[in-house]
Design a protein around this motif. Structure first.
Motif, PDB file in Angstrom:
ATOM      1  N   ALA A 107       0.873  -1.161   0.000  1.00 11.02           N
ATOM      2  CA  ALA A 107       0.000   0.000   0.000  1.00 11.02           C
ATOM      3  C   ALA A 107       0.912   1.214   0.000  1.00 11.02           C
ATOM      4  CB  ALA A 107      -0.901   0.005   1.235  1.00 11.02           C
ATOM      5  N   GLY A 108       0.574   2.201  -0.809  1.00 16.14           N
ATOM      6  CA  GLY A 108       1.431   3.368  -0.912  1.00 16.14           C
ATOM      7  C   GLY A 108       0.739   4.642  -0.484  1.00 16.14           C
ATOM      8  N   ILE A 109       1.266   5.248   0.592  1.00 13.75           N
ATOM      9  CA  ILE A 109       0.786   6.570   0.978  1.00 13.75           C
ATOM     10  C   ILE A 109       1.987   7.412   1.392  1.00 13.75           C
ATOM     11  CG2 ILE A 109      -1.515   5.806   1.678  1.00 13.75           C
ATOM     12  CD1 ILE A 109      -0.666   6.136   4.584  1.00 13.75           C
ATOM     13  N   ILE A 118      -2.229   9.342  -1.503  1.00 11.02           N
ATOM     14  CA  ILE A 118      -2.164   7.970  -2.005  1.00 11.02           C
ATOM     15  C   ILE A 118      -1.215   7.953  -3.193  1.00 11.02           C
ATOM     16  CG2 ILE A 118      -3.483   6.098  -3.042  1.00 11.02           C
ATOM     17  CD1 ILE A 118      -5.911   7.215  -1.433  1.00 11.02           C
ATOM     18  N   THR A 120       0.535   5.188  -5.686  1.00  7.70           N
ATOM     19  CA  THR A 120       0.681   3.805  -6.126  1.00  7.70           C
ATOM     20  C   THR A 120       1.530   3.757  -7.388  1.00  7.70           C
ATOM     21  OG1 THR A 120      -1.374   3.939  -7.389  1.00  7.70           O
ATOM     22  CG2 THR A 120      -1.534   3.108  -5.138  1.00  7.70           C
ATOM     23  N   ARG A 129      -4.094  -0.951  -4.703  1.00  8.68           N
ATOM     24  CA  ARG A 129      -4.696   0.382  -4.767  1.00  8.68           C
ATOM     25  C   ARG A 129      -5.787   0.553  -3.698  1.00  8.68           C
ATOM     26  NH1 ARG A 129      -3.233   2.806  -9.805  1.00  8.68           N
ATOM     27  NH2 ARG A 129      -2.063   1.302 -11.033  1.00  8.68           N
ATOM     28  N   SER A 132      -4.164   0.931  -0.332  1.00  6.59           N
ATOM     29  CA  SER A 132      -3.641   2.289  -0.160  1.00  6.59           C
ATOM     30  C   SER A 132      -4.739   3.226   0.325  1.00  6.59           C
ATOM     31  CB  SER A 132      -3.048   2.800  -1.476  1.00  6.59           C
ATOM     32  OG  SER A 132      -1.986   1.976  -1.900  1.00  6.59           O
TER      33      SER A 132
END
Length: 148
Positions: A107-109, A118, A120, A129, A132
């Motif tokens: 998860a990308g934040i 966010i 991604t 996604r 995230s």
């Protein structure tokens, strides 16, 4: 920011491993000096909310067997909740290895702005996604709760 996120996820005292290639301070390896400085900052109360240790090699950060074999005495080693890589390149390689070789979900934040951002990868799955978005929402919800 990573400590704040771990707290939002319910980890009462996040264990933070500051990664390097070795577990001893060596003036010829900049990441060991950075790790020592971060740990000293934590000792002085400049970094709070978590328990920091480093420098730690990756195996020493996550493997109790490696910690025992090397005789490392640490509350973080072998049981880290947070891994801090020495630079963007190392962090990117570590994350991609976890995803592609170990089957990890990501998860990308980005934290530190007024709201989580966010972030991604174009190659991320729908699950990544969604994770995230969920992680960002958990972080926001935690920070909107009234202080006890």
């Amino acid at each position: 920011n990573a400590i704040d996120l771990a707290l939002a996820l319910g980890i009462d005292l996040p264990k933070v491993a500051i990664l390097s290639a070795v577990e001893t301070v060596n003036p010829r390896i900049a990441s060991t000096l950075d790790a020592a400085a971060l740990c000293k900052m934590a000792d002085r109360g400049q970094i709070t909310g978590g328990l920091l240790d480093g420098p730690l090699a990756f195996d020493n950060a996550i493997s109790p067997a490696a910690v025992a074999a090397k005789g490392i005495v640490s509350q973080v080693a072998g049981d880290a909740d947070i891994l801090v890589a020495p630079d963007l390149e190392a962090a990117n390689m570590l994350a991609k290895q976890l995803i592609y070789l170990a089957g990890a979900d990501a998860a990308g934040i980005v934290l530190g702005a007024q709201v989580p951002i966010i972030l991604t990868s174009r190659a991320d799955s729908a699950v990544s996604r969604l994770a995230s978005c969920a992680l960002a929402q958990l972080f926001i919800s935690h920070h909107m709760q009234p202080a006890p």
